[in-house]
Design a protein around this motif. Sequence first.
Motif, short mmCIF file in Angstrom:
data_model
loop_
_atom_site.label_atom_id
_atom_site.label_comp_id
_atom_site.label_asym_id
_atom_site.label_seq_id
_atom_site.Cartn_x
_atom_site.Cartn_y
_atom_site.Cartn_z
N GLN A 1 0.83 -1.20 0.00
CA GLN A 1 0.00 0.00 0.00
C GLN A 1 0.87 1.25 0.00
N THR A 2 0.22 2.37 -0.32
CA THR A 2 0.90 3.65 -0.33
C THR A 2 1.27 4.04 1.10
N ASN A 3 2.55 4.25 1.35
CA ASN A 3 3.01 4.70 2.66
C ASN A 3 3.05 6.22 2.74
N ASN A 4 3.24 6.86 1.59
CA ASN A 4 3.17 8.32 1.51
C ASN A 4 3.09 8.70 0.03
N SER A 5 2.15 9.55 -0.30
CA SER A 5 2.03 10.08 -1.66
C SER A 5 2.62 11.48 -1.68
N TYR A 6 3.55 11.73 -2.60
CA TYR A 6 4.26 13.01 -2.61
C TYR A 6 3.71 14.01 -3.61
N LYS A 7 2.72 13.62 -4.37
CA LYS A 7 2.20 14.53 -5.39
C LYS A 7 1.62 15.77 -4.73
N ASN A 8 2.20 16.93 -5.06
CA ASN A 8 1.79 18.17 -4.41
C ASN A 8 2.32 19.34 -5.21
N ASN A 9 1.44 20.23 -5.65
CA ASN A 9 1.83 21.42 -6.41
C ASN A 9 1.29 22.67 -5.73
N PHE A 10 2.13 23.68 -5.64
CA PHE A 10 1.67 24.95 -5.09
C PHE A 10 2.48 26.11 -5.65
N GLU A 11 1.92 27.31 -5.52
CA GLU A 11 2.58 28.52 -6.02
C GLU A 11 2.60 29.57 -4.92
N ILE A 12 3.73 30.26 -4.81
CA ILE A 12 3.90 31.37 -3.86
C ILE A 12 4.19 32.62 -4.67
N SER A 13 3.43 33.69 -4.42
CA SER A 13 3.61 34.90 -5.21
C SER A 13 3.35 36.12 -4.35
N GLY A 14 4.17 37.15 -4.52
CA GLY A 14 3.99 38.38 -3.77
C GLY A 14 5.16 39.32 -3.98
N ARG A 15 5.04 40.54 -3.46
CA ARG A 15 6.11 41.52 -3.57
C ARG A 15 6.91 41.54 -2.28
N ASN A 16 8.16 41.08 -2.40
CA ASN A 16 9.06 41.01 -1.25
C ASN A 16 9.73 42.37 -1.08
N THR A 17 9.50 43.00 0.04
CA THR A 17 10.06 44.33 0.28
C THR A 17 11.40 44.27 1.00
#
Length: 499
Positions: A125-141
Amino acid sequence: MLKKTLLLILFSFTVQSQNLSEILNLTTDIPNGTARFESMGGAFGALGGDLSAINTNPAGSAVFIDNQYGFTLSSEKKENKTIFFNSSVDENDNKFSFNQGGAVWILKNSGGGNINKISFGFNAQTNNSYKNNFEISGRNTKNSIDTFFLNNSVGLNVSDLSVGSNESISGVYRYLGENYGYSAQQAFLAYQSYLINYDEISKSFFSLANYENGVDQRYISETKGVNTKYNINIGIQFKENFYFGMNINTHDLYIQNWTGHNETNFSENSAITKINFENQITTQGEGLSLQFGGIAKLKSFRFGISYQSPTWYTLRDETWQSIDVKSIDLDGITYQDIVNPNVLNIYPDYKINTPSSLTTSAAVVIGKFGILSMDLVSKDYSKSKLRPKRDFTSINSEISSKLTNTIDLRIGGEIRLEKLSLRAGYTKLESPYKDSLTMTDSNSTSFGFGYDFDGILLSFSHKILKSNKNHSLFDSGLTDSAELMTKHSLSNISLIFKF
């Protein structure tokens, strides 16, 4: 277009290719089992009688009355929301997979003696599924990725990072990796793309980027892969009320993470106008662990205890990276410098020992009407170790100082209405970090049902797991972090056959 070449290089492991967050991702177990197991929160340590329960307590196979085999199909959805300098981004991702399959064979003792039953089981069985997508966006001052490259340039000079008339970008990048390691390669990419320059007076590198008014940053992370665990099981029923079992577990691990970091809208007087930095790391390998467990029946009560040894992984990493920098000179002429060495960095094998875990369980069986069960799982993440120790002194020290012991709670219940069963569960997972700001505790709720078609069991489950953590863009220089909130929805359908 130039034809891409692939150079394979072997590193001395002067630095680790993994940071603490990635190591923790590799050593964390988030199993996905049968629909019955998932709908009851995974609280099967004192119950057994389920194919995925073998993965919790190996004594669970001896509880089976009939031979069984079955499989589970899974559909999962991850909804990620990030907040970075007051800017938020949402991203959803779906996956469909075959996540579990197994069988148990029972040998009953028809003669005398104390051994009533011997069971043999196999479960994958699956012990851990790593599929994961995300985006980080912003103005870093406050910060730019140039600080990451400047940190990695300390101790180097122009001659170290230059390309001679008889040399190539790929050749020098390769040489630096073999002789100076990861940091020198990062400084090389920045210098060759004209993001940083060298000051002969101070004998140090400086950035050509100006972001006194801030800079727009966009960071994308795309991960895929899975850790599959295989249980080879033997169990016995001793007299009427005692069950014992053992697992030999093997693991097959593959994970690939690609990140793209983009910066635009620098200050008007900045020589640098755009930066795009890409990285990819692939980790794969095998692991081995052992499990021992027991279950006792005392009238309507059930008690269980199981121990899982550390998992001994042998892993290997491959990395690839490139940088694309746009700039403008005093005469207003624009340039684009792309540095793509086309080199796949192959690191030597290394080993990770995950911490052992102890599961204590209790359950009450309410006649033929239903079940209530609870598991407590203790696991000390500060005991994780990477080897050879001489190559991982820094990361091992970080593991010991920043991670801690966790006690996870799993609660489940089942109501039986003749052939129909209704189920629900709750799970609380403690954060492995001592600092609760890095990651908070997460929890899941689940429900499901099952129906017995006289020898064929059909079950459905739905689980929602919520977690919240801070994700740092890089582990040096640009360490600014975004709040990452994840809602993981998981639906399973299991088909079990008795024979």
